[in-house]
Design a protein around this motif. Structure first.
Motif, PDB file in Angstrom:
ATOM      1  N   GLU A   1      -5.698  10.573   9.860  1.00  0.00           N
ATOM      2  CA  GLU A   1      -6.387   9.693   8.915  1.00  0.00           C
ATOM      3  C   GLU A   1      -5.416   8.889   8.056  1.00  0.00           C
ATOM      4  N   LYS A   2      -4.188   9.378   7.872  1.00  0.00           N
ATOM      5  CA  LYS A   2      -3.278   8.752   6.912  1.00  0.00           C
ATOM      6  C   LYS A   2      -2.916   7.317   7.262  1.00  0.00           C
ATOM      7  N   PRO A   3      -2.704   6.946   8.517  1.00  0.00           N
ATOM      8  CA  PRO A   3      -2.377   5.539   8.804  1.00  0.00           C
ATOM      9  C   PRO A   3      -3.419   4.550   8.298  1.00  0.00           C
ATOM     10  N   TYR A   4      -4.689   4.956   8.253  1.00  0.00           N
ATOM     11  CA  TYR A   4      -5.721   4.059   7.737  1.00  0.00           C
ATOM     12  C   TYR A   4      -5.538   3.838   6.230  1.00  0.00           C
ATOM     13  N   ALA A   5      -5.166   4.925   5.515  1.00  0.00           N
ATOM     14  CA  ALA A   5      -4.886   4.784   4.088  1.00  0.00           C
ATOM     15  C   ALA A   5      -3.664   3.907   3.863  1.00  0.00           C
ATOM     16  N   TRP A   6      -2.636   4.085   4.679  1.00  0.00           N
ATOM     17  CA  TRP A   6      -1.443   3.256   4.552  1.00  0.00           C
ATOM     18  C   TRP A   6      -1.773   1.786   4.769  1.00  0.00           C
ATOM     19  N   THR A   7      -2.591   1.494   5.759  1.00  0.00           N
ATOM     20  CA  THR A   7      -2.986   0.112   6.015  1.00  0.00           C
ATOM     21  C   THR A   7      -3.718  -0.477   4.816  1.00  0.00           C
ATOM     22  N   TYR A   8      -4.575   0.339   4.198  1.00  0.00           N
ATOM     23  CA  TYR A   8      -5.294  -0.103   3.003  1.00  0.00           C
ATOM     24  C   TYR A   8      -4.307  -0.420   1.883  1.00  0.00           C
ATOM     25  N   TYR A   9      -3.337   0.468   1.658  1.00  0.00           N
ATOM     26  CA  TYR A   9      -2.353   0.248   0.592  1.00  0.00           C
ATOM     27  C   TYR A   9      -1.676  -1.110   0.762  1.00  0.00           C
ATOM     28  N   LEU A  10      -1.183  -1.370   1.972  1.00  0.00           N
ATOM     29  CA  LEU A  10      -0.422  -2.600   2.206  1.00  0.00           C
ATOM     30  C   LEU A  10      -1.294  -3.841   2.025  1.00  0.00           C
ATOM     31  N   ALA A  11      -2.511  -3.794   2.570  1.00  0.00           N
ATOM     32  CA  ALA A  11      -3.403  -4.955   2.455  1.00  0.00           C
ATOM     33  C   ALA A  11      -3.787  -5.208   1.002  1.00  0.00           C
TER      34      ALA A  11
END
Length: 293
Positions: free
Chosen positions: A81-91
């Motif tokens: 699940e963490k890559p989805y959170a990382w993508t959110y952070y960057l966007a």
């Protein structure tokens, strides 16, 4: 759950933000050195009740390539699940600050680092809508620092080496060099790095070795054991701690400690001899060699 090891990985960057630039050079990555660094808020929560918080967000200003945001994340295990959170952070951050973002993932074990060190594709197989490409630091690419000159020149890197290589067989040498390097700087700064190292190592065998090191004669460190020694203020207390430290290092290194050697160490009241035995305990191949002339 946030652990002490998790906490220390991004606190290292907050104490010395320039450490990531040195790490990037080691990895051969084309990231310019910063001329200014600012710590930004990590609260990315929106009006809806969904809390989002990366570990550390830094604004990096460079002379050649302008400014960008560095998002530092500590990762202790694989998480689908963490890559989805990382993508959110960057966007979110790029939208909020209108600055390009770089994600740096810090790992303490090779398996997690191998998982994180790849492209994460968002979208169906027929069409990649987004591709997340983190930079990864871990035991696979952070150098093992056992050279005192290197550790003295770059104490944050030496500390980072100790924490990321906590499970490495060479960790006792890394810790001994770091402890020696901390003696070369002022006590306040040394105590900060000593405490960060202790937090990062946690309850691991390497953490036990580090606490033994801090217990000996580093009077300006604020670790729990050394604080107790300062409060006692007596050579008797130092002798007792050194006896325990000598035996503790030998045991933690997996060496056989016969009863006669244990008895000789515990019977000694010679502070200088105990200090010598303690230093040798990190290097000898068998316990009895600490007494060598």
């Amino acid at each position: 759950m946030v652990t002490s090891q998790h906490e220390v990985m991004h606190r290292i960057f907050q104490e010395d933000p320039g450490v990531f630039a040195r790490a990037f050079r080691v990895l051969g990555l084309p990231i310019p050195d910063p001329v200014a660094v600012a710590l930004l808020s990590t609260d990315l929560t929106e009006h809806k009740p969904l809390e989002r918080r990366p570990d550390t967000v830094l604004q990096i200003d460079t002379a050649a390539d302008g400014s960008y945001l560095l998002v530092v994340e500590s990762q202790g295990r694989r998480s689908d699940e963490k890559p989805y959170a990382w993508t959110y952070y960057l966007a979110y951050l790029q939208s909020k600050y209108s600055l390009p973002c770089v994600l740096l993932v810090v790992c303490q074990d090779g398996e997690t680092a191998a998982w994180a060190d790849r492209n994460f594709i968002m979208g169906p197989r027929i069409w990649a809508a987004l591709i997340l490409r983190p930079m990864v630091l871990g035991p696979h690419n952070v150098p093992i620092v056992t050279d005192l000159a290197i550790a003295t020149r770059d104490i944050p890197l030496a500390m980072f080496s100790a924490v990321t290589h906590a499970r490495n067989p060479q960790v006792d040498g890394i810790l001994a060099v770091l402890a020696a390097a901390l003696k070369t700087i002022d006590g306040v700064t040394a105590s900060v790095f000593a405490e960060l190292t202790e937090l990062g190592l946690g309850a691991s065998p390497a953490g036990d070795i580090w606490r033994q090191l801090m217990a000996v004669d580093l009077s300006f460190f604020r670790s729990e054991t050394s604080q107790r020694l300062r409060n006692e203020g007596r050579d008797e207390g130092r002798i007792e701690e050194l006896r325990k430290a000598v035996l503790g290092v030998l045991v933690k290194r997996g060496l056989d400690v016969p009863a006669e050697i244990r008895a000789q160490v515990l019977a000694s009241a010679d502070l200088a001899a105990l200090q010598t035995w303690f230093d040798r305990a990190f290097e000898v191949s068998k316990a009895g060699d600490i007494f060598a002339e």
